[in-house]
Design an enzyme around this catalytic site. Structure first.
Site, PDB file in Angstrom:
ATOM      1  CG  HIS A 140      -1.828  -1.242   1.204  1.00 55.19           C
ATOM      2  ND1 HIS A 140      -2.886  -1.429   0.350  1.00 55.19           N
ATOM      3  CD2 HIS A 140      -1.743  -2.367   1.949  1.00 55.19           C
ATOM      4  CE1 HIS A 140      -3.429  -2.611   0.582  1.00 55.19           C
ATOM      5  NE2 HIS A 140      -2.761  -3.203   1.540  1.00 55.19           N
TER       6      HIS A 140
ATOM      7  NE  ARG B 297      -0.657   5.879   0.510  1.00 55.65           N
ATOM      8  CZ  ARG B 297      -0.829   5.025  -0.485  1.00 55.65           C
ATOM      9  NH1 ARG B 297       0.114   4.889  -1.392  1.00 55.65           N
ATOM     10  NH2 ARG B 297      -1.920   4.312  -0.604  1.00 55.65           N
TER      11      ARG B 297
ATOM     12  CG  ASP C 154       0.449  -1.581  -6.370  1.00 52.99           C
ATOM     13  OD1 ASP C 154       0.748  -0.745  -7.240  1.00 52.99           O
ATOM     14  OD2 ASP C 154      -0.174  -1.296  -5.339  1.00 52.99           O
ATOM     15  N   GLY C 155       3.959  -1.426  -6.647  1.00 52.32           N
ATOM     16  CA  GLY C 155       4.800  -0.611  -5.776  1.00 52.32           C
ATOM     17  C   GLY C 155       6.263  -0.669  -6.138  1.00 52.32           C
ATOM     18  N   GLY C 156       6.861   0.497  -6.228  1.00 53.41           N
ATOM     19  CA  GLY C 156       8.296   0.603  -6.434  1.00 53.41           C
ATOM     20  C   GLY C 156       8.758   0.503  -7.870  1.00 53.41           C
ATOM     21  CB  VAL C 157       7.211  -0.524 -11.034  1.00 55.15           C
ATOM     22  CG1 VAL C 157       7.592  -0.553 -12.507  1.00 55.15           C
ATOM     23  CG2 VAL C 157       7.055  -1.929 -10.488  1.00 55.15           C
TER      24      VAL C 157
END
Length: 139
Positions: A25, A28, A56-59
């Site tokens: 997420h 956060r 999902d995240g950090g790309v």
């Protein structure tokens, strides 16, 4: 179903989930959660190929997409680069950032000797823990 833990992956498969999104997420809410790329491989292994696993995240770069696929993900979600480019330059900004990601990804494939997505394997990446000779830790 967004998750980080391999046991949750097994439960998702057992309970009929159509797919898994490895997500923290955006870190956060909890500043101590692992990076999604760190959790990805174990979640993919726990799913045993029965359902697709996405990250999902950090790309932020095409190399991130390549590493994610090499670690077993079926695909990636790209949030912040798209939102930032939309706010900076509208539709043209989004088109530009997606083109940049695709170009970087294709260059990474070429430099890695991969002519198709099927050619991308786990052998193409070394994790930080592997470089240091450290065993991966669990959540």
């Amino acid at each position: 179903m967004p998750l980080l833990d391999p046991e949750d992956s097994r439960l998702a498969v057992e309970n009929g989930a159509a797919g898994i999104i490895v997500s923290n997420h955006g870190a956060r809410q909890l500043d101590y959660v692992p990076a999604t790329i760190s959790a990805l491989e174990e979640v993919v292994q726990a799913a045993r190929g029965q359902i697709p696993v996405f990250l999902d995240g950090g790309v932020r770069r095409g190399t991130d997409v390549f590493k994610t696929l090499a670690l077993g993900a079926a695909g990636v979600f790209i949030g912040r680069p798209v939102v930032f480019s939309l706010s900076a330059a509208g539709e043209a900004g989004v088109s530009n950032v997606l083109k940049m990601l695709r170009d970087e990804f294709e260059l990474t494939m070429a430099l890695s000797g991969c002519s198709s997505l099927a050619d991308i394997t786990r052998n193409h990446v070394v994790t930080a823990d592997e470089k240091l000779g450290v065993m991966p830790s669990r959540l």
